[in-house]
Design an enzyme around this catalytic site. Structure first.
Site, PDB file in Angstrom:
ATOM      1  N   TYR A  30      -2.780   0.204   9.981  1.00  0.00           N
ATOM      2  CA  TYR A  30      -2.697  -0.203   8.579  1.00  0.00           C
ATOM      3  C   TYR A  30      -1.372   0.251   7.967  1.00  0.00           C
ATOM      4  O   TYR A  30      -0.664  -0.531   7.327  1.00  0.00           O
ATOM      5  CB  TYR A  30      -3.868   0.380   7.799  1.00  0.00           C
ATOM      6  CG  TYR A  30      -3.902  -0.061   6.351  1.00  0.00           C
ATOM      7  CD1 TYR A  30      -4.396  -1.308   6.000  1.00  0.00           C
ATOM      8  CD2 TYR A  30      -3.433   0.774   5.341  1.00  0.00           C
ATOM      9  CE1 TYR A  30      -4.423  -1.719   4.672  1.00  0.00           C
ATOM     10  CE2 TYR A  30      -3.454   0.377   4.016  1.00  0.00           C
ATOM     11  CZ  TYR A  30      -3.957  -0.873   3.682  1.00  0.00           C
ATOM     12  OH  TYR A  30      -3.964  -1.277   2.375  1.00  0.00           O
ATOM     13  N   SER A  32       0.839  -1.192   0.000  1.00  0.00           N
ATOM     14  CA  SER A  32       0.000   0.000   0.000  1.00  0.00           C
ATOM     15  C   SER A  32       0.871   1.238   0.000  1.00  0.00           C
ATOM     16  O   SER A  32       1.915   1.287   0.663  1.00  0.00           O
ATOM     17  CB  SER A  32      -0.901   0.026   1.231  1.00  0.00           C
ATOM     18  OG  SER A  32      -1.555   1.282   1.352  1.00  0.00           O
TER      19      SER A  32
END
Length: 244
Positions: A161, A148
């Site tokens: 995250y 990501s």
């Protein structure tokens, strides 16, 4: 399945975690269409059964094996099942993940914070660790970890995250060094914002200038990484994001 597009991965066996929906399902369908035998895994048996049904309907071969990436024994059983069904493993896509918003660090729930790390980072470690012996026996292989862009961009309320994906990137590079002798390439695929359940189908995406993709838009890059030569790129990050 007899056309040229069905030969790119012919003879290969691909194991995909998080294959029940979204990006994982789109890539599973594409790998099967390219000729690979595909092992679809997720915690939800119903969802991966649906993915397998879609693959078999298009003439491909696939099986579904439920697995929880936070449980190492469960992941070991996944790869044992893959080898039993298809006699080897060549491509592994560590795609299982969660994008839970945990709030600010100050007000976060430590249990929920740890759950994100356990799925995204520890789950990727478990997947790679369980896959390595089988990839070594194949003589070469591909490990693809789903990264990501938030691993390099601090974002309020998404510390768990971001930290999980930052750790995954270092894991990717470390694995690439450790597996160089075995012709096992390890790379990160960063899809950028995609319309999936994790992003509320785009509603959670915060960067208006970004390319908001459908899961199928990630397929070409996933095919590229899976079809590279045995001595090919490794320890690299391949991104579909517009912003670095």
């Amino acid at each position: 399945m007899n056309s040229a597009e069905g030969t790119t991965l012919r003879g290969k066996v691909a194991v995909i975690t998080g294959a029940g929906r979204g990006i994982g399902r789109a890539i599973a369908l594409a790998y099967a269409k390219a000729g690979a035998d595909v092992v679809c895994s997720a915690r939800s048996g119903r969802e991966i059964d649906e993915t397998v049904a879609l693959i078999t309907a298009q003439g491909g071969r696939a099986i579904a094996i439920t697995s929880d990436v936070t449980n190492y024994e469960s992941v070991e059983a996944l790869f044992s099942g893959a080898v039993q069904a298809f006699d080897g493993v060549d491509i592994v896509l560590a795609n299982a993940g969660v994008g839970t918003v945990t709030g600010t660090v100050e007000h976060s729930d430590p249990k929920r914070w740890k759950e994100v790390i356990d799925v995204n980072l520890v789950g990727a470690f478990h997947t790679a660790r369980a896959a390595i012996p089988h990839l070594r026996r194949s003589g070469a292989g591909k490990l693809i970890l789903m990264g990501s862009g938030l691993r390099q961009r601090p974002n309020a309320n998404l510390s768990a995250y971001g930290c999980s994906k930052a750790g995954m990137w270092l894991l990717t590079q470390t694995l690439a060094l450790e597996l160089l002798d075995a012709n096992i390439s390890v790379n990160e695929l960063i899809p950028g914002p995609v319309r999936t359940a994790m992003t509320d189908f785009g509603d959670k995406c915060q960067f208006n200038e970004e390319w908001l993709k459908e899961p199928e838009d990630v397929v070409p890059l996933a095919l590229f990484l899976a079809s590279q030569p045995d001595v090919g790129p490794s320890a690299q990050s391949f991104s579909l994001m517009r912003r670095a």
